[in-house]
Design a protein around this motif. Structure first.
Motif, PDB file in Angstrom:
ATOM      1  N   LEU A 223      33.338  42.200  52.803  1.00  0.00           N
ATOM      2  CA  LEU A 223      31.900  42.379  52.907  1.00  0.00           C
ATOM      3  C   LEU A 223      31.335  42.926  51.604  1.00  0.00           C
ATOM      4  CD1 LEU A 223      29.366  42.448  54.834  1.00  0.00           C
ATOM      5  CD2 LEU A 223      29.982  44.835  55.292  1.00  0.00           C
TER       6      LEU A 223
ATOM      7  N   VAL B  95      35.293  46.808  51.501  1.00  0.00           N
ATOM      8  CA  VAL B  95      33.846  46.642  51.494  1.00  0.00           C
ATOM      9  C   VAL B  95      33.375  47.070  50.112  1.00  0.00           C
ATOM     10  CG1 VAL B  95      31.653  47.461  52.439  1.00  0.00           C
ATOM     11  CG2 VAL B  95      33.597  47.046  53.973  1.00  0.00           C
TER      12      VAL B  95
ATOM     13  N   ALA C 152      27.281  50.736  53.964  1.00  0.00           N
ATOM     14  CA  ALA C 152      28.598  50.291  53.484  1.00  0.00           C
ATOM     15  C   ALA C 152      29.698  51.215  54.001  1.00  0.00           C
ATOM     16  CB  ALA C 152      28.608  50.238  51.962  1.00  0.00           C
TER      17      ALA C 152
ATOM     18  N   GLN D 186      30.327  50.371  57.620  1.00  0.00           N
ATOM     19  CA  GLN D 186      31.067  49.112  57.735  1.00  0.00           C
ATOM     20  C   GLN D 186      32.533  49.272  57.318  1.00  0.00           C
ATOM     21  OE1 GLN D 186      30.230  46.049  59.021  1.00  0.00           O
ATOM     22  NE2 GLN D 186      28.451  47.166  59.787  1.00  0.00           N
ATOM     23  N   ALA D 187      32.780  50.019  56.255  1.00  0.00           N
ATOM     24  CA  ALA D 187      34.160  50.230  55.786  1.00  0.00           C
ATOM     25  C   ALA D 187      34.958  50.999  56.834  1.00  0.00           C
ATOM     26  CB  ALA D 187      34.166  50.957  54.448  1.00  0.00           C
TER      27      ALA D 187
END
Length: 127
Positions: free
Chosen positions: A93, A3, A20, A23-24
């Motif tokens: 992403l 990400v 972020a 998400q990671a």
């Protein structure tokens, strides 16, 4: 999968950093934090200084995945730098923070964000 987050040292930038990281962690990949410094534009508030980068590091210390913080100096367009990093890292992403200062701004995106949305080979999350 990696990400990548385009980081600027503002409230919006720190919100993007948090998104972020989340998400990671969900995706099990590394988090690549990128602050782009435009050469010859010293007063740009998007440039993070050492103290701001250290605050970002502190925010990510408890992360469960590998974290890399980069400061990229360039004469190129900011979006070109972020796209290059996304491609180099084979990122899944790209996370971006946008400013919403008024109702009109909510409907319009800056040129950098538009280019990234249209050109990124990865998914894009706008915070």
């Amino acid at each position: 999968m990696a990400v990548v987050v385009g980081f600027i040292p503002t409230d919006v930038g720190f919100k993007a950093l948090a998104a972020a990281r989340e998400q990671a962690e969900k995706r099990g990949g590394p988090l690549i934090v990128v602050n782009v410094v435009r050469v010859g534009v010293a007063s740009d508030p998007r440039h993070a200084d050492d103290q701001q980068l250290e605050i970002a590091r502190d925010e990510l210390r408890q992360a469960t995945m590998r974290v890399e913080i980069r400061q990229e100096n360039t004469e190129d367009d900011i979006s070109d730098v972020l796209l290059r990093v996304v491609e180099e890292e084979h990122a899944e992403l790209l996370v971006l923070g946008i400013r919403r200062q008024n109702d009109l701004a909510r409907h319009l995106l800056g040129l950098t964000v538009q280019k990234l949305l249209l050109s990124s080979p990865s998914e894009v999350l706008v915070v």
